[in-house]
Design a protein around this motif. Structure first.
Motif, PDB file in Angstrom:
ATOM      1  N   ARG A  87       4.689   1.627  -5.664  1.00  0.00           N
ATOM      2  CA  ARG A  87       4.474   1.968  -7.072  1.00  0.00           C
ATOM      3  C   ARG A  87       4.989   0.874  -7.998  1.00  0.00           C
ATOM      4  N   GLU A 101       0.007   3.298  -8.704  1.00  0.00           N
ATOM      5  CA  GLU A 101       0.198   3.528  -7.270  1.00  0.00           C
ATOM      6  C   GLU A 101      -0.782   2.612  -6.551  1.00  0.00           C
ATOM      7  N   VAL A 149      -3.132   1.526  -3.923  1.00  0.00           N
ATOM      8  CA  VAL A 149      -3.915   2.242  -2.918  1.00  0.00           C
ATOM      9  C   VAL A 149      -4.355   1.312  -1.797  1.00  0.00           C
ATOM     10  N   ALA A 166       0.856  -1.189   0.000  1.00  0.00           N
ATOM     11  CA  ALA A 166       0.000   0.000   0.000  1.00  0.00           C
ATOM     12  C   ALA A 166       0.891   1.238   0.000  1.00  0.00           C
ATOM     13  N   GLY A 167       0.703   2.101  -0.993  1.00  0.00           N
ATOM     14  CA  GLY A 167       1.562   3.260  -1.162  1.00  0.00           C
ATOM     15  C   GLY A 167       2.732   3.011  -2.093  1.00  0.00           C
TER      16      GLY A 167
END
Length: 326
Positions: A61, A79, A81, A58-59
């Motif tokens: 890329r 990205e 989420v 999460a966060g």
């Protein structure tokens, strides 16, 4: 074909793809969350993807690049989420430039991947949310619906063990549309040697012969972009039967991809575009050849020559001669 439905909703500003697979949810989840597997199907035929970054947190890329047969690049970035293993994950998807920054002319999209079990395996529901009607229409106009269908229809080859998926099935020809044909063949040998067999004159003359009774008299391969190649054959003892093909290398990425033009020597008219890709797993190589014809009539005329049977004879000879000698 795995894809069962693709729908757009102008009011909700969504595009939803549904597909079903004869594989458990955890296997489908791994295909979408491991870059070495994801890149085998994320790009549609002719635009394979390469993930250069993949931080599945999460966060985190991810970045990928899809390359056309002519070498044009289309880049994207995700990205992450939300991740709810193995049920779903959500990303913000953007078109990006060479510097990795989002392109302003292409608004970002929110994509949700949802996986669920079925009686026969698993189901994927992939919903894309757009910021405006214009963004939705722009994506449709770019061919996203057909491109998504063709990309997901490649997933069966990823979800199964490669040998279980293709061994013993010989050369398979699939008509994708009026101008595109995909040919696949499992070659029982390593990718590096299969690549060499397609690009070294001495090896080519041992197997690239078609039906029995033919010989390859000229084998001048192209090994660099911009080089021209020339290949000729004739029936043994019958020089009057000689024919051949010539063309130019548009893309060379050894040992996994080569894109060339092709036309019959001495004939007028447009060329075909041949996109050869090789994928190795457990000592076997899946050969995929995507051919783009100038029109449906040319496609049908060439397929009617017995092309598939001739290729199968050659690939069988490749295994029996070149690979067996290693």
């Amino acid at each position: 074909m795995p894809v069962t439905d693709i729908t757009t909703d102008p009011e909700k500003l969504t595009m939803t793809l549904e597909a079903e697979f004869a594989a458990p949810v955890d296997r489908l989840w791994r295909a979408f969350t491991r870059p070495e597997q994801l890149q085998r199907f994320w790009g549609p035929p002719g635009w394979p993807a390469t993930f250069t970054e993949f931080d599945f947190t999460a966060g985190g890329r991810a970045r990928y690049e899809m390359t056309s047969p002519q070498g044009e690049a289309s880049r994207g970035g995700w990205e992450f989420v939300r991740i709810d293993e193995p049920a779903s994950f959500e990303v913000l998807d953007s078109f990006i430039g060479e510097d990795g920054q989002p392109l302003a002319e292409f608004p970002a999209m929110r994509m949700v991947f949802h996986f669920e079990a079925t009686d026969s395996g698993s189901r994927l529901v992939n919903t894309t949310y757009f910021v405006s009607h214009e963004a939705l229409q722009q994506t449709i106009d770019m061919g996203a619906i057909e491109g998504s269908r063709m990309a997901m229809d490649q997933l069966d080859a990823v979800l199964q063990d490669l040998r279980a998926y293709a061994q013993g099935k010989g050369t398979r020809t699939e008509i994708l549309d009026d101008t595109h044909v995909r040919i696949t063949r499992l070659i029982d040998g390593p990718r590096d040697l299969v690549w060499r067999a397609h690009h070294e004159s001495e090896l080519m003359k041992k197997w690239l012969l078609g039906p029995d009774g033919w010989i390859m008299t000229v084998a001048e391969p192209a090994t660099e972009v911009g080089q021209h190649y020339r290949s000729m054959w004739e029936q043994e003892g019958k020089p009057e039967t000689a024919f051949g093909f010539e063309g130019e290398a548009l893309l060379i990425d050894s040992p996994w991809r080569a894109v060339t033009t092709e036309k019959m020597i001495g004939m007028e008219g447009p060329s075909t575009l041949n996109d050869l890709q090789l994928y190795e797993e457990d000592g076997a190589t899946l050969l995929t050849l995507l051919i783009e014809y100038p029109d449906k009539e040319t496609r049908d005329m060439i397929l009617a020559t017995g092309m598939t049977e001739g290729m199968e004879a050659s690939y069988a000879r490749l295994e029996e001669t070149v690979l067996a000698a290693v």
